[in-house]
Design a protein around this motif. Structure first.
Motif, mmCIF file in Angstrom:
data_model
loop_
_atom_site.group_PDB
_atom_site.id
_atom_site.type_symbol
_atom_site.label_atom_id
_atom_site.label_comp_id
_atom_site.label_asym_id
_atom_site.label_seq_id
_atom_site.Cartn_x
_atom_site.Cartn_y
_atom_site.Cartn_z
ATOM 1 N N TRP A 122 5.444 6.001 0.911
ATOM 2 C CA TRP A 122 5.848 4.634 0.560
ATOM 3 C C TRP A 122 5.140 3.611 1.449
ATOM 4 C CZ3 TRP A 122 9.519 2.356 -2.874
ATOM 5 C CH2 TRP A 122 10.007 3.245 -3.832
ATOM 6 N N THR A 124 1.466 3.480 0.392
ATOM 7 C CA THR A 124 1.329 2.796 -0.895
ATOM 8 C C THR A 124 1.464 1.286 -0.721
ATOM 9 O OG1 THR A 124 2.173 4.726 -2.079
ATOM 10 C CG2 THR A 124 2.287 2.615 -3.233
ATOM 11 N N GLY A 125 2.417 0.869 0.095
ATOM 12 C CA GLY A 125 2.596 -0.558 0.345
ATOM 13 C C GLY A 125 1.396 -1.177 1.024
ATOM 14 N N LEU A 126 0.828 -0.483 2.017
ATOM 15 C CA LEU A 126 -0.320 -1.020 2.742
ATOM 16 C C LEU A 126 -1.578 -1.059 1.871
ATOM 17 C CD1 LEU A 126 0.238 0.595 6.259
ATOM 18 C CD2 LEU A 126 0.775 -1.748 5.502
ATOM 19 N N ASN A 174 -1.538 -1.319 -1.389
ATOM 20 C CA ASN A 174 -1.248 -2.404 -2.327
ATOM 21 C C ASN A 174 -1.602 -3.746 -1.692
ATOM 22 O OD1 ASN A 174 0.435 -4.610 -3.458
ATOM 23 N ND2 ASN A 174 1.252 -3.018 -4.779
ATOM 24 N N ALA A 175 -1.179 -3.955 -0.444
ATOM 25 C CA ALA A 175 -1.445 -5.223 0.251
ATOM 26 C C ALA A 175 -2.946 -5.460 0.408
ATOM 27 C CB ALA A 175 -0.765 -5.214 1.626
ATOM 28 N N LEU A 204 -2.764 -9.156 -0.689
ATOM 29 C CA LEU A 204 -1.430 -9.732 -0.431
ATOM 30 C C LEU A 204 -0.901 -10.594 -1.570
ATOM 31 C CD1 LEU A 204 -1.888 -10.785 3.313
ATOM 32 C CD2 LEU A 204 -0.891 -8.677 2.447
ATOM 33 N N HIS A 237 0.329 -9.484 -4.438
ATOM 34 C CA HIS A 237 1.405 -8.791 -5.152
ATOM 35 C C HIS A 237 2.536 -8.544 -4.158
ATOM 36 C CE1 HIS A 237 3.250 -5.170 -7.113
ATOM 37 N NE2 HIS A 237 3.114 -5.952 -8.148
ATOM 38 N N TRP A 293 4.318 -5.185 -2.208
ATOM 39 C CA TRP A 293 3.870 -4.418 -1.056
ATOM 40 C C TRP A 293 4.899 -4.467 0.063
ATOM 41 C CZ3 TRP A 293 2.930 -5.772 3.983
ATOM 42 C CH2 TRP A 293 2.838 -7.128 4.284
ATOM 43 N N LEU A 353 7.649 -1.936 -0.782
ATOM 44 C CA LEU A 353 7.134 -0.569 -0.655
ATOM 45 C C LEU A 353 6.968 -0.182 0.810
ATOM 46 C CD1 LEU A 353 4.392 -0.786 -3.432
ATOM 47 C CD2 LEU A 353 6.526 0.490 -3.585
ATOM 48 N N ALA A 354 6.278 -1.028 1.565
ATOM 49 C CA ALA A 354 6.045 -0.729 2.984
ATOM 50 C C ALA A 354 7.352 -0.755 3.767
ATOM 51 C CB ALA A 354 5.051 -1.727 3.565
#
Length: 112
Positions: A79, A82-84, A86-87, A92, A94, A97, A100-101
């Motif tokens: 998770w 995935t968040g990082l 995504n960012a 940044l 979306h 993130w 998720l992070a």
């Protein structure tokens, strides 16, 4: 409330946001104009919502006290990663993130 319970709640929130808001604001516009019975439309919609189901399964695994610590750490790392990604990938733009992070960080902290 424990950190893993907070993490599980964040995962449930992410699943709901992904499924409900993502369907309306991202998936539906992408699929607009295509035939609803087209294979690609049905496959995309299935995959979109299957992701939310997998998020809910992660939440259940993190919240369940009998889940092995190593698996909880692996889920948290997934998770967080995935968040990082995504960012970084979406620069940044979306906001998901953060959720998720954040769920990943809470999961890892709760498992340690």
């Amino acid at each position: 409330m424990t950190l893993t319970a907070l993490a599980a709640a964040a995962m449930v929130a992410a699943a709901l946001v992904h499924s409900l808001i993502g369907e309306r604001r991202l998936l539906a516009p992408l699929l607009a104009g295509l035939e609803p019975q087209d294979f690609a439309v049905r496959a995309a919609r299935f995959a979109w919502h299957a992701t939310a189901v997998l998020m809910l399964l992660c939440a259940a695994a993190v919240a369940w006290s009998a889940t092995p610590r190593g698996l909880v750490l692996l889920i948290g790392g997934g998770w967080l990663g995935t968040g990082l990604v995504n960012a970084a990938y979406l620069r940044l733009r979306h906001p998901m993130w953060l959720l998720l992070a954040g769920a990943g960080i809470l999961t890892i902290a709760g498992a340690l």
